[in-house]
Motif scaffolding. Structure first.
Motif, PDB file in Angstrom:
ATOM      1  N   LEU A   7       0.820  -1.204   0.000  1.00 26.12           N
ATOM      2  CA  LEU A   7       0.000   0.000   0.000  1.00 26.12           C
ATOM      3  C   LEU A   7       0.860   1.262   0.000  1.00 26.12           C
ATOM      4  N   TYR A   8       1.945   1.241   0.750  1.00 24.23           N
ATOM      5  CA  TYR A   8       2.865   2.389   0.820  1.00 24.23           C
ATOM      6  C   TYR A   8       3.330   2.789  -0.576  1.00 24.23           C
ATOM      7  N   GLU A   9       3.815   1.814  -1.343  1.00 24.04           N
ATOM      8  CA  GLU A   9       4.339   2.101  -2.687  1.00 24.04           C
ATOM      9  C   GLU A   9       3.226   2.528  -3.637  1.00 24.04           C
ATOM     10  N   ARG A  10       2.068   1.881  -3.533  1.00 23.96           N
ATOM     11  CA  ARG A  10       0.960   2.230  -4.426  1.00 23.96           C
ATOM     12  C   ARG A  10       0.466   3.649  -4.160  1.00 23.96           C
ATOM     13  N   LEU A  11       0.312   4.018  -2.881  1.00 24.78           N
ATOM     14  CA  LEU A  11      -0.126   5.372  -2.552  1.00 24.78           C
ATOM     15  C   LEU A  11       0.951   6.397  -2.904  1.00 24.78           C
ATOM     16  N   GLY A  12       2.215   6.025  -2.699  1.00 22.75           N
ATOM     17  CA  GLY A  12       3.311   6.931  -3.035  1.00 22.75           C
ATOM     18  C   GLY A  12       3.390   7.239  -4.518  1.00 22.75           C
ATOM     19  N   ALA A  13       2.899   6.329  -5.337  1.00 27.82           N
ATOM     20  CA  ALA A  13       2.920   6.523  -6.787  1.00 27.82           C
ATOM     21  C   ALA A  13       1.645   7.193  -7.303  1.00 27.82           C
ATOM     22  N   ALA A  14       0.766   7.611  -6.402  1.00 26.77           N
ATOM     23  CA  ALA A  14      -0.520   8.184  -6.814  1.00 26.77           C
ATOM     24  C   ALA A  14      -0.353   9.474  -7.607  1.00 26.77           C
ATOM     25  N   GLY A  15       0.746  10.193  -7.350  1.00 26.99           N
ATOM     26  CA  GLY A  15       0.975  11.443  -8.072  1.00 26.99           C
ATOM     27  C   GLY A  15      -0.117  12.447  -7.799  1.00 26.99           C
ATOM     28  N   ASP A  16      -0.632  13.050  -8.855  1.00 30.38           N
ATOM     29  CA  ASP A  16      -1.646  14.090  -8.734  1.00 30.38           C
ATOM     30  C   ASP A  16      -3.066  13.548  -8.832  1.00 30.38           C
ATOM     31  N   ALA A  17      -3.208  12.231  -8.887  1.00 31.01           N
ATOM     32  CA  ALA A  17      -4.528  11.623  -9.057  1.00 31.01           C
ATOM     33  C   ALA A  17      -5.416  11.869  -7.837  1.00 31.01           C
ATOM     34  N   ARG A  18      -6.689  12.009  -8.094  1.00 30.69           N
ATOM     35  CA  ARG A  18      -7.673  12.124  -7.012  1.00 30.69           C
ATOM     36  C   ARG A  18      -8.027  10.702  -6.586  1.00 30.69           C
ATOM     37  N   VAL A  19      -7.917  10.436  -5.294  1.00 24.04           N
ATOM     38  CA  VAL A  19      -8.198   9.095  -4.778  1.00 24.04           C
ATOM     39  C   VAL A  19      -9.321   9.153  -3.754  1.00 24.04           C
ATOM     40  N   GLY A  20      -9.914   8.017  -3.539  1.00 18.29           N
ATOM     41  CA  GLY A  20     -10.924   7.877  -2.498  1.00 18.29           C
ATOM     42  C   GLY A  20     -10.412   6.911  -1.446  1.00 18.29           C
TER      43      GLY A  20
END
Length: 180
Positions: free
Chosen positions: A39-52
């Motif tokens: 999860l750490y790596e996936r969230l860290g790669a979110a960039g400027d995307a809007r997430v829920g």
């Protein structure tokens, strides 16, 4: 002439087999690399995307990942409102792409260290637990696995006459710590 066709056919079969092996190797490596990501790596790669962020309380926060650390994510929501969410408070994350690398984001410190920063700054916060109940106040101290919250109204400073209570909140019970 037949031999030319025979060797041409053998060459095509050989090339097809090499391609299948290469495709299988690439697929296997991709699965192994993905298995090493959390999860750490996936969230860290979110960039400027809007997430829920689907919380364990059944509510959802949406915004952009401002930062991520060891066991927590900081989300910037509407009007720049910040929310610190421990991974244990998450039920689901939506809006992430399949991208997993190249992140410039990520802290190595844990949830307790992030809470200590809020305590040091004397920030007025709302701490929401697994029941969905939120308590507003100032974090007075942070232990190894618990925070000490002095309860008071969001619009009043943390002074003895404004305190309505004090409580210890185990990290495991925290779903989100949000700015008031």
């Amino acid at each position: 002439m037949r031999w030319d066709e025979l060797f041409g056919d053998l060459s095509a079969q050989w090339d097809a087999e090499v391609r299948r092996e290469l495709d299988a190797e690439v697929a296997d490596r991709t699965r192994r690399e993905r298995a090493a990501l959390g999860l750490y790596e996936r969230l860290g790669a979110a960039g400027d995307a809007r997430v829920g962020l689907g919380l364990r309380t059944g509510t959802t926060l949406s915004g952009r990942v401002a930062d991520v650390g060891d066991g927590w994510v900081l989300l910037t929501g509407e009007a720049g409102r910040m929310a610190l969410v421990p991974f244990g408070g998450l039920a689901a994350v939506t809006g992430l792409s399949g991208r997993t690398g190249g992140s410039a984001m990520g802290r190595s410190f844990g949830f307790g260290y992030a809470l200590r920063g809020l305590s040091r700054d004397r920030a007025v916060v709302t701490v929401t637990d697994h029941s969905g109940a939120g308590v507003t106040g100032t974090i007075d101290g942070v232990g190894r696995d618990v925070l000490d919250l002095s309860e008071h109204a969001a619009d009043l400073p943390r002074r003895p006459e404004n305190l309505t209570g004090r409580r210890l909140v185990p990290f495991e019970a925290v779903v989100v710590v949000s700015a008031t």
